[in-house]
Motif scaffolding. Structure first.
Motif, PDB file in Angstrom:
ATOM      1  N   SER A  39       0.821  -1.216   0.000  1.00  0.00           N
ATOM      2  CA  SER A  39       0.000   0.000   0.000  1.00  0.00           C
ATOM      3  C   SER A  39       0.850   1.259   0.000  1.00  0.00           C
ATOM      4  O   SER A  39       0.387   2.324  -0.390  1.00  0.00           O
ATOM      5  CB  SER A  39      -0.936  -0.001   1.217  1.00  0.00           C
ATOM      6  N   SER A  40       2.089   1.147   0.448  1.00  0.00           N
ATOM      7  CA  SER A  40       2.986   2.299   0.496  1.00  0.00           C
ATOM      8  C   SER A  40       4.425   1.821   0.419  1.00  0.00           C
ATOM      9  O   SER A  40       4.714   0.633   0.602  1.00  0.00           O
ATOM     10  CB  SER A  40       2.772   3.089   1.791  1.00  0.00           C
ATOM     11  N   CYS A  41       5.337   2.764   0.167  1.00  0.00           N
ATOM     12  CA  CYS A  41       6.758   2.416   0.142  1.00  0.00           C
ATOM     13  C   CYS A  41       7.257   2.037   1.536  1.00  0.00           C
ATOM     14  O   CYS A  41       8.207   1.258   1.672  1.00  0.00           O
ATOM     15  CB  CYS A  41       7.582   3.574  -0.423  1.00  0.00           C
ATOM     16  N   ALA A  42       6.604   2.571   2.568  1.00  0.00           N
ATOM     17  CA  ALA A  42       6.974   2.190   3.936  1.00  0.00           C
ATOM     18  C   ALA A  42       6.674   0.716   4.175  1.00  0.00           C
ATOM     19  O   ALA A  42       7.460  -0.009   4.794  1.00  0.00           O
ATOM     20  CB  ALA A  42       6.232   3.063   4.950  1.00  0.00           C
ATOM     21  N   ASP A  43       5.525   0.238   3.672  1.00  0.00           N
ATOM     22  CA  ASP A  43       5.189  -1.178   3.788  1.00  0.00           C
ATOM     23  C   ASP A  43       6.175  -2.034   3.003  1.00  0.00           C
ATOM     24  O   ASP A  43       6.598  -3.097   3.459  1.00  0.00           O
ATOM     25  CB  ASP A  43       3.771  -1.437   3.275  1.00  0.00           C
ATOM     26  N   HIS A  50      12.504  -2.564  -2.327  1.00  0.00           N
ATOM     27  CA  HIS A  50      12.773  -1.194  -2.763  1.00  0.00           C
ATOM     28  C   HIS A  50      13.269  -1.251  -4.201  1.00  0.00           C
ATOM     29  O   HIS A  50      13.594  -2.314  -4.738  1.00  0.00           O
ATOM     30  CB  HIS A  50      13.832  -0.543  -1.869  1.00  0.00           C
ATOM     31  N   GLY A  62       1.340   3.314  -8.708  1.00  0.00           N
ATOM     32  CA  GLY A  62       1.050   4.199  -7.587  1.00  0.00           C
ATOM     33  C   GLY A  62       2.235   4.447  -6.676  1.00  0.00           C
ATOM     34  O   GLY A  62       2.254   5.417  -5.909  1.00  0.00           O
ATOM     35  N   LEU A  63       3.247   3.567  -6.734  1.00  0.00           N
ATOM     36  CA  LEU A  63       4.453   3.732  -5.925  1.00  0.00           C
ATOM     37  C   LEU A  63       5.608   4.325  -6.724  1.00  0.00           C
ATOM     38  O   LEU A  63       6.672   4.595  -6.171  1.00  0.00           O
ATOM     39  CB  LEU A  63       4.890   2.376  -5.334  1.00  0.00           C
ATOM     40  N   ARG A  65       6.738   7.346  -8.066  1.00  0.00           N
ATOM     41  CA  ARG A  65       6.398   8.761  -7.926  1.00  0.00           C
ATOM     42  C   ARG A  65       6.789   9.609  -9.115  1.00  0.00           C
ATOM     43  O   ARG A  65       6.098  10.573  -9.468  1.00  0.00           O
ATOM     44  CB  ARG A  65       7.068   9.310  -6.663  1.00  0.00           C
ATOM     45  N   CYS A  72       9.424   3.086  -5.359  1.00  0.00           N
ATOM     46  CA  CYS A  72      10.088   3.165  -4.049  1.00  0.00           C
ATOM     47  C   CYS A  72      11.598   3.279  -4.198  1.00  0.00           C
ATOM     48  O   CYS A  72      12.373   2.510  -3.606  1.00  0.00           O
ATOM     49  CB  CYS A  72       9.721   1.967  -3.173  1.00  0.00           C
TER      50      CYS A  72
END
Length: 337
Positions: A39-43, A50, A62-63, A65, A72
């Motif tokens: 859901s996010s680059c943190a996840d 990465h 979506g990741l 950018r 990521c």
């Protein structure tokens, strides 16, 4: 008197008390390409992912950018610099580097040892300071120039760095090759796992024991693929080059019960079934390859005992030579490879 040496299979004979089994070990070497969604680059970072490219597991627009096809992305940063190397006095031999070990002592100094199986490893000198910031190091043969290279993980941000080796153990910083590697507890250069010239790094994810393969090309790691699962029962995983004589690199692993297992590289750059090749490794805190201790072109094996004694084992192609003391006094070293 040296005691509690691990028992491994010897060329032409069987070590005292050793048992040899031709069976498939657990973990399972499942090679299913994962379907991943973050859901996010943190996840993604928390899972050890990465710099995911289009078509690779975990990538989605979506990741990404900046729309450059890499999700990521991570940025490089400073790393401890090795000591400056003197001008080389001889040309390298395009073979596997000779037997040698790097160690980071309690003061964060990178120390260099060199030698062979018959006479052991001798201290050569310091090769850098500030290495206390690193939490993992491993030797590799990144470019077949006859000099060993080094990969290191920095603890502050869990970034991964590559150092190019030169004459007599001197290193030059190449650059950052990865970030967010804190989730990986074992990072293992495995050379040409599928044969040919492509080199790989294998890493184990601490949370679930999943095993991932990364392609090492130039100054970057890419193409993460899961090649195994349930590897949490392994205490050590070591790349030992071609152990079976088929032209592909293999790995050995020490299970929590102290048994030693061999896993062969495959034509698809994955790992085959496991074969037990030794036992008695419970008293060893580290296992690694000191590269070529016998100058026969094969990677050899070493183990560090809790008292700081390091033993070496010659790669006999499918079996190991007897234990030989290489080094002592390393019990206070933070890292050894």
């Amino acid at each position: 008197m040296i005691t509690a040496r691990p028992m491994v299979r010897l060329a032409g004979s069987i070590a005292l008390g050793a048992t040899i089994a031709l069976s498939v070990a657990t973990p399972s070497e499942s090679v299913t390409q994962p379907s991943l969604y973050f859901s996010s680059c943190a996840d993604a970072a928390a899972a050890g992912y990465h710099d995911m490219r289009i078509g690779e597991p975990g990538y989605r627009s979506g990741l990404d950018r900046d729309g450059d096809g890499i999700a990521c992305e991570t940025a490089a940063g400073p790393a401890p610099a090795p000591a400056p190397a003197p001008a080389p006095t001889s040309s390298p031999s395009a073979t596997l580097p000779a037997g040698q070990v790097y160690g980071v002592n309690a003061q964060g100094v990178l120390q260099y040892f060199k030698g062979n199986l018959s006479s052991g490893l001798a201290y050569v000198g310091q090769r850098g300071t500030g290495w206390g910031a690193m939490t993992y190091i491993a030797q590799l043969n990144a470019n077949s120039d006859g000099y060993p290279d080094l990969i290191a993980r920095r603890g502050a941000d869990q970034s991964l760095w590559l150092y190019k080796g030169g004459s007599n153990g001197w290193l030059t910083l190449v650059g950052q090759v990865g970030s967010n590697w804190g989730g990986m507890d074992l990072i293992v250069p495995v050379s040409n796992l599928g044969g040919g010239t492509t080199r790989y790094v294998v890493a184990r994810r601490a949370t679930d024991g999943a095993l991932f393969r990364y392609t090492l090309s130039g100054s970057r790691l890419s193409g993460a693929s899961q090649i195994g699962k349930n590897w949490g029962s392994m205490r050590h995983i070591v790349g030992v080059g071609d152990f079976t004589g088929d032209g592909r690199a293999d790995i050995v692993a020490v299970r929590t019960d102290g048994t030693l297992w061999r896993y062969s590289g495959t034509s698809g750059a994955t790992i085959g079934s496991g074969t037990k090749v030794g036992q008695g490794w419970t008293g060893f805190t580290r296992a690694f390859s000191p590269l070529d201790l016998t100058r026969d072109g094969r990677w050899d094996l070493a183990g560090q005992r809790s008292d700081g004694t390091v033993f070496g084992y010659a790669n006999k192609v499918g079996s190991w030579g007897p234990a030989t003391k290489l080094l002592s006094g390393t019990s206070t070293y933070k890292l050894l490879a």
